[in-house]
Design an enzyme around this catalytic site. Sequence first.
Site, PDB file in Angstrom:
ATOM      1  N   GLU A  93      13.722   6.721   3.592  1.00 15.58           N
ATOM      2  CA  GLU A  93      13.352   6.231   4.986  1.00 15.58           C
ATOM      3  C   GLU A  93      14.233   5.147   5.110  1.00 15.58           C
ATOM      4  O   GLU A  93      14.622   4.249   4.438  1.00 15.58           O
ATOM      5  CB  GLU A  93      11.981   5.924   4.955  1.00 15.58           C
ATOM      6  CG  GLU A  93      11.154   6.814   4.971  1.00 15.58           C
ATOM      7  CD  GLU A  93       9.415   6.272   4.524  1.00 15.58           C
ATOM      8  OE1 GLU A  93       9.161   5.444   5.158  1.00 15.58           O
ATOM      9  OE2 GLU A  93       8.796   7.260   3.806  1.00 15.58           O
ATOM     10  N   CYS A 106      16.105  -1.858   8.021  1.00 15.44           N
ATOM     11  CA  CYS A 106      15.403  -1.885   6.663  1.00 15.44           C
ATOM     12  C   CYS A 106      15.800  -0.553   6.024  1.00 15.44           C
ATOM     13  O   CYS A 106      15.472   0.534   6.325  1.00 15.44           O
ATOM     14  CB  CYS A 106      13.823  -1.821   6.934  1.00 15.44           C
ATOM     15  SG  CYS A 106      12.804  -1.498   5.456  1.00 15.44           S
ATOM     16  N   CYS A 113      10.130   5.129  -6.735  1.00 19.11           N
ATOM     17  CA  CYS A 113      10.194   3.767  -7.404  1.00 19.11           C
ATOM     18  C   CYS A 113       9.424   3.578  -8.689  1.00 19.11           C
ATOM     19  O   CYS A 113       8.382   4.273  -8.932  1.00 19.11           O
ATOM     20  CB  CYS A 113       9.821   2.658  -6.243  1.00 19.11           C
ATOM     21  SG  CYS A 113       9.708   1.069  -6.687  1.00 19.11           S
ATOM     22  N   CYS A 117       3.615  -0.975  -7.997  1.00 17.65           N
ATOM     23  CA  CYS A 117       2.769  -1.842  -7.233  1.00 17.65           C
ATOM     24  C   CYS A 117       1.475  -0.982  -6.811  1.00 17.65           C
ATOM     25  O   CYS A 117       1.970  -0.070  -6.098  1.00 17.65           O
ATOM     26  CB  CYS A 117       3.475  -2.451  -6.165  1.00 17.65           C
ATOM     27  SG  CYS A 117       5.010  -3.430  -6.828  1.00 17.65           S
ATOM     28  N   CYS A 120       1.372   0.107  -2.739  1.00 17.75           N
ATOM     29  CA  CYS A 120       2.678   0.896  -2.283  1.00 17.75           C
ATOM     30  C   CYS A 120       2.802   2.245  -2.256  1.00 17.75           C
ATOM     31  O   CYS A 120       2.541   2.798  -3.600  1.00 17.75           O
ATOM     32  CB  CYS A 120       4.052   0.044  -2.861  1.00 17.75           C
ATOM     33  SG  CYS A 120       5.494   0.776  -2.238  1.00 17.75           S
ATOM     34  N   CYS A 329       5.211   1.979   4.250  1.00 17.13           N
ATOM     35  CA  CYS A 329       6.745   2.039   3.685  1.00 17.13           C
ATOM     36  C   CYS A 329       6.366   3.205   2.678  1.00 17.13           C
ATOM     37  O   CYS A 329       5.759   3.011   1.638  1.00 17.13           O
ATOM     38  CB  CYS A 329       7.341   0.727   3.215  1.00 17.13           C
ATOM     39  SG  CYS A 329       8.688   1.149   2.168  1.00 17.13           S
TER      40      CYS A 329
END
Length: 340
Positions: A93, A106, A113, A117, A120, A329
Site C-alpha cells: 500500500e 507514505c 512485516c 506490533c 498493527c 495501515c
Amino acid sequence: MEKIDILSLSLDELTSEICVMGEKKFRAKQIFDWLHIKKIKDFSQMSNISAQFRDELSKKFCLNQLIIKKRLVSRIDNTVKYLYELRDGGAVESVLMEYNHGNSLCVSTQVGCKMGCSFCASTIAGWVRNLEPSEILGQIYESERDSGRPVDSIVLMGIGEPLDNFENVVKFLQILSESGFSLRRVSLSTCGVVDKIRELAKLRLGVTLSVSLHAASDEKRSAIMPINRRFDLKTLMEACDDYFDQTGRRISFEYSLIEGVNDDDESADELITLLGGKNCHINLIPINEVKEREFRKSRSILRFQKRLNAAGLNATVRRTLGADINAACGQLRRDDLLNS
Ligand code: SAH
C-alpha cells in the site's frame, strides 16, 4: 538469463553496465534521467537513444512496474490510498496526502512485516519478502502518474520495517537523491531496530528519523512491541541521541494512543521523564482500529497532549486525513488477502 532490474541500479551501477555494452558514460546519465526524472514506463520512450540501443537495453534490462489493484479516493481531502500489485502477485500500500507544504506519499518497504506490533495490521499474516529499490521507487512514480500530483515529501511508514530491509532502503534513498530529490524531505519510521539506527546515523543521509515509541516504560512497550524485548528503551534512546549528534536532525517520536493501554496520566508522566529536555517532536496519533484486534481509540488524546505540553514537551496531534477511507495501515492488503 534473468534480466537486470534497471530501476534498482544506482547511477554508478548503471554507468558500469552501459559502459560494458560499449556505450559512452553520458548515455548512462541520459538513461538515468529518463528513468528517474521523466519517469517513463517503456524503453521506446527514450527518444534521444537510438532504436538499436533501446532494443539492446530491453533485452538486457527489465523495467519493473507496479499495477494499481485498488484506489480509494477521499471525498473529504483528496487523500488517495493505493493497493499496488507486484510482479509476483504480492501487494503493498501507499497513501498520497495533501498538506499545505505539498503532497506527501507514505510508502511500503516490505511485503508484510516480522516485527509483530500487536496493534498493527501489516504484521498479522507475517513477513513475505523485502521490496526491491525499484518497487519502493515505483510506488512514487506510479502514484504521481496516476494522480497527476508531484510528490514533495516521502515517509517510509507504510507496510514493513524499513530498517529490516536496510540495504534496499539505503539504495532506494541513494537513487532518490541522485535523481535530485532532497533526502531532507524524507522521513524513515522505525519500531526501534537499534543496530540499524546506528548504521543509518553513520551514513549521514539527512533523512528524518521517526521512532515508533507508543509506550515509555519497558513493561508497557514490551507488551505491545516485541522489538522492545530485543532493544530496550535505554538502548533505543542512546541510539536516538547518537542519531541526533551525528546528523543534527531532530527525532520525531510517534505515539499512538490506545484506550486503557498507554493513554493515562501515568503513561504521560513516563513519557515526560523519558523525553523531557530532549530536542524532539512527539506525534500523537489516534490509533486506527484494526478489525482483528481489540484495541480502541483513546478518548483522552487532548488531555494527554496538554499534560505533555505543560511539561514543556513539543507534542502535536496528527491531523486525520482521508477519514472516509481511513483503513489502518496494512488493512487494505489484509482485506485483499482474505478476499482472494
Ligand atoms: N515499521 C515501521 C514503519 C511502519 S508502521 C515502524 O514501526 O515505525 C508506521 C507507523 O504506524 C508506526 O508508528 C506504527 O507503530 C503505526 N501503526 C501501526 N498500526 C497502527 C494502527 N493500527 N493505528 C495507528 N498507528 C499504527
